[in-house]
Design a protein around this motif. Structure first.
Motif, PDB file in Angstrom:
ATOM      1  N   GLN A  27       1.028  -1.223  -0.215  1.00 12.45           N
ATOM      2  CA  GLN A  27      -0.482  -0.025   0.103  1.00 12.45           C
ATOM      3  C   GLN A  27       0.678   1.743   0.038  1.00 12.45           C
ATOM      4  OE1 GLN A  27      -3.265   0.122  -0.145  1.00 12.45           O
ATOM      5  NE2 GLN A  27      -3.001  -2.224  -0.542  1.00 12.45           N
ATOM      6  N   ASN A  28       1.616   1.512   0.401  1.00 11.36           N
ATOM      7  CA  ASN A  28       2.794   2.289   0.533  1.00 11.36           C
ATOM      8  C   ASN A  28       3.293   2.589  -0.628  1.00 11.36           C
ATOM      9  OD1 ASN A  28       4.241   4.391   1.865  1.00 11.36           O
ATOM     10  ND2 ASN A  28       6.296   3.724   2.220  1.00 11.36           N
ATOM     11  N   ALA A  29       3.506   1.980  -1.703  1.00 13.74           N
ATOM     12  CA  ALA A  29       4.247   2.130  -2.889  1.00 13.74           C
ATOM     13  C   ALA A  29       2.801   2.089  -3.458  1.00 13.74           C
ATOM     14  CB  ALA A  29       4.960   0.440  -3.251  1.00 13.74           C
ATOM     15  N   LYS A  30       2.196   1.631  -3.599  1.00 14.84           N
ATOM     16  CA  LYS A  30       0.698   2.254  -4.107  1.00 14.84           C
ATOM     17  C   LYS A  30       0.728   4.036  -4.297  1.00 14.84           C
ATOM     18  CE  LYS A  30      -2.033  -1.691  -5.387  1.00 14.84           C
ATOM     19  NZ  LYS A  30      -2.916  -2.342  -5.324  1.00 14.84           N
ATOM     20  N   LEU A  31       0.731   3.913  -2.725  1.00 12.22           N
ATOM     21  CA  LEU A  31       0.440   5.806  -2.226  1.00 12.22           C
ATOM     22  C   LEU A  31       2.004   7.078  -2.466  1.00 12.22           C
ATOM     23  CD1 LEU A  31      -0.702   5.147   1.072  1.00 12.22           C
ATOM     24  CD2 LEU A  31      -1.852   6.150  -0.805  1.00 12.22           C
ATOM     25  N   ALA A  32       2.767   6.318  -2.917  1.00  9.18           N
ATOM     26  CA  ALA A  32       4.279   6.758  -3.144  1.00  9.18           C
ATOM     27  C   ALA A  32       3.988   7.070  -4.283  1.00  9.18           C
ATOM     28  CB  ALA A  32       5.263   5.729  -2.585  1.00  9.18           C
ATOM     29  N   ASN A  33       3.487   5.716  -5.820  1.00 10.97           N
ATOM     30  CA  ASN A  33       3.335   6.319  -7.096  1.00 10.97           C
ATOM     31  C   ASN A  33       2.384   7.695  -7.459  1.00 10.97           C
ATOM     32  OD1 ASN A  33       5.204   4.563  -7.610  1.00 10.97           O
ATOM     33  ND2 ASN A  33       4.399   2.816  -7.970  1.00 10.97           N
ATOM     34  N   GLN A  34       1.057   7.254  -6.716  1.00  9.17           N
ATOM     35  CA  GLN A  34       0.186   8.424  -6.112  1.00  9.17           C
ATOM     36  C   GLN A  34       0.625   9.950  -6.081  1.00  9.17           C
ATOM     37  OE1 GLN A  34      -2.705   6.841  -4.189  1.00  9.17           O
ATOM     38  NE2 GLN A  34      -3.498   5.705  -6.041  1.00  9.17           N
ATOM     39  N   VAL A  35       1.262   9.346  -5.055  1.00 13.45           N
ATOM     40  CA  VAL A  35       2.487  11.068  -5.278  1.00 13.45           C
ATOM     41  C   VAL A  35       2.753  11.526  -5.766  1.00 13.45           C
ATOM     42  CG1 VAL A  35       3.962  11.745  -3.115  1.00 13.45           C
ATOM     43  CG2 VAL A  35       1.853  10.860  -2.458  1.00 13.45           C
TER      44      VAL A  35
END
Length: 130
Positions: free
Chosen positions: A105-113
């Motif tokens: 989830q952290n990796a997905k959120l980092a990509n969204q950022v």
């Protein structure tokens, strides 16, 4: 065992009022079952706030036979509840799975950022170009 089940077991009907007998039954239940439930959970069971549960914990009924017998029954009923058994291996596996999920989830959120930052940079260029 929740509060309604407790009342059924002792043959008592809580009328939801501030009648002393109702208060004594609630206070006995809180005293006996507080280790098993949070203040909020106890409050939900009785339709009361956690502050009321704290109040029930502080109540004392010295030499009150009704309260003492109700508390005695509550403690005996509490004693019939088996302690939850925790399998240490299962806890470890669950923790590892949760950790992996959080990393994903952290990796997905980092990509969204990163995507949003790129859009913001484009918008800034557009606004500055006008």
């Amino acid at each position: 065992m929740n509060y309604n089940q407790f009342c059924q077991n002792i043959g008592y009907t809580d009328k939801g009022t501030r009648d002393w007998d109702n208060v004594k039954v609630r206070a006995a239940y809180v005293k006996a079952f507080r280790p098993f439930f949070t203040l909020t959970e106890l409050g939900r069971q009785m339709g009361k706030s956690h502050a009321t549960i704290i109040h029930y914990q502080k109540l004392k009924f010295p030499r009150d036979k009704f309260y003492e017998s109700t508390l005695d029954i509550a403690e005996k009923l509490r004693g019939t509840i088996p302690e939850p058994q925790v399998d240490e291996d299962e806890v470890m596996v669950t923790s590892v799975l949760n950790y992996d999920y959080l990393l994903e989830q952290n990796a997905k959120l980092a990509n969204q950022v990163k995507e949003l930052e790129a859009k913001l940079a484009t918008l800034k260029q557009f606004v500055n170009g006008i």
